[in-house]
Design a protein around this motif. Structure first.
Motif, mmCIF file in Angstrom:
data_model
loop_
_atom_site.group_PDB
_atom_site.id
_atom_site.type_symbol
_atom_site.label_atom_id
_atom_site.label_comp_id
_atom_site.label_asym_id
_atom_site.label_seq_id
_atom_site.Cartn_x
_atom_site.Cartn_y
_atom_site.Cartn_z
ATOM 1 N N LEU A 1 0.831 -1.199 0.000
ATOM 2 C CA LEU A 1 0.000 0.000 0.000
ATOM 3 C C LEU A 1 0.871 1.257 0.000
ATOM 4 C CD1 LEU A 1 -2.810 1.164 -0.005
ATOM 5 C CD2 LEU A 1 -2.896 0.863 2.473
ATOM 6 N N VAL A 2 1.977 1.222 0.736
ATOM 7 C CA VAL A 2 2.913 2.347 0.736
ATOM 8 C C VAL A 2 3.451 2.571 -0.669
ATOM 9 C CG1 VAL A 2 5.190 3.114 1.531
ATOM 10 C CG2 VAL A 2 3.566 2.139 3.157
ATOM 11 N N ALA B 1 2.873 5.867 -3.033
ATOM 12 C CA ALA B 1 4.037 6.621 -3.489
ATOM 13 C C ALA B 1 4.097 6.677 -5.011
ATOM 14 C CB ALA B 1 5.315 6.005 -2.923
ATOM 15 N N GLU B 2 3.703 5.594 -5.683
ATOM 16 C CA GLU B 2 3.746 5.559 -7.150
ATOM 17 C C GLU B 2 2.615 6.349 -7.786
ATOM 18 O OE1 GLU B 2 3.774 1.421 -8.120
ATOM 19 O OE2 GLU B 2 5.892 1.168 -7.585
ATOM 20 N N ASN B 3 1.464 6.423 -7.110
ATOM 21 C CA ASN B 3 0.291 7.062 -7.703
ATOM 22 C C ASN B 3 0.036 8.483 -7.207
ATOM 23 O OD1 ASN B 3 -0.982 4.930 -9.454
ATOM 24 N ND2 ASN B 3 -0.678 3.806 -7.549
ATOM 25 N N THR B 4 0.859 8.956 -6.321
ATOM 26 C CA THR B 4 0.766 10.331 -5.826
ATOM 27 C C THR B 4 2.190 10.874 -5.720
ATOM 28 O OG1 THR B 4 0.924 9.701 -3.499
ATOM 29 C CG2 THR B 4 -1.291 9.762 -4.450
ATOM 30 N N ASP B 5 2.313 12.098 -5.269
ATOM 31 C CA ASP B 5 3.643 12.684 -5.074
ATOM 32 C C ASP B 5 4.136 12.522 -3.648
ATOM 33 O OD1 ASP B 5 4.021 13.466 -7.661
ATOM 34 O OD2 ASP B 5 3.164 15.459 -7.377
ATOM 35 N N LEU C 1 -7.491 6.993 0.932
ATOM 36 C CA LEU C 1 -6.098 7.430 1.002
ATOM 37 C C LEU C 1 -5.702 8.227 -0.239
ATOM 38 C CD1 LEU C 1 -4.509 4.193 2.492
ATOM 39 C CD2 LEU C 1 -4.752 6.413 3.635
ATOM 40 N N LEU C 2 -6.141 7.782 -1.414
ATOM 41 C CA LEU C 2 -5.835 8.524 -2.640
ATOM 42 C C LEU C 2 -6.470 9.908 -2.617
ATOM 43 C CD1 LEU C 2 -6.131 5.780 -5.394
ATOM 44 C CD2 LEU C 2 -4.077 7.058 -4.763
#
Length: 74
Positions: free
Chosen positions: A34-35, A39-43, A63-64
Motif C-alpha cells: 500500500l505504501v 508513493a507511485e500514484n501520488t507525489d 487514502l488517494l
C-alpha cells in the motif's frame, strides 16, 4: 521435582509477543504494498504514505483522495 507448567510454551520464542510498531501489531506482509502504491500514484514519499496509512487506515480510495488533497495544498 520440577515439572514445567502445562501453560509454558516449549518452543524457543513461543511465549513472546511480537514487537509492536507504535501502538499496533504489525500486519501480515506489512503495509509495503500500500505504501508503494501510494508513493507511485501520488507525489507522496514512502514516509508520508506510511504516516497517512497510520492516521487514516487502509482504504485505498480514501487514502488517494486525501493524498491528492495534500498534493493540492502544498
Amino acid at each position: 521435582m520440577n515439572r514445567p507448567s502445562h501453560k509454558i510454551p516449549h518452543r524457543p520464542g513461543a511465549g513472546r509477543v511480537p514487537e509492536a510498531t507504535g501502538d499496533r501489531l504489525p500486519t501480515k506482509g506489512g503495509d509495503d504494498r500500500l505504501v508503494r502504491f501510494l508513493a507511485e500514484n501520488t507525489d507522496l514519499s514512502p514516509m508520508q504514505a506510511r504516516e497517512l496509512i497510520r492516521e487514516h487506515g487502509h482504504d485505498r480510495e480514501q487514502l488517494l483522495k486525501i493524498a491528492r488533497t495534500m498534493k493540492a495544498e502544498s
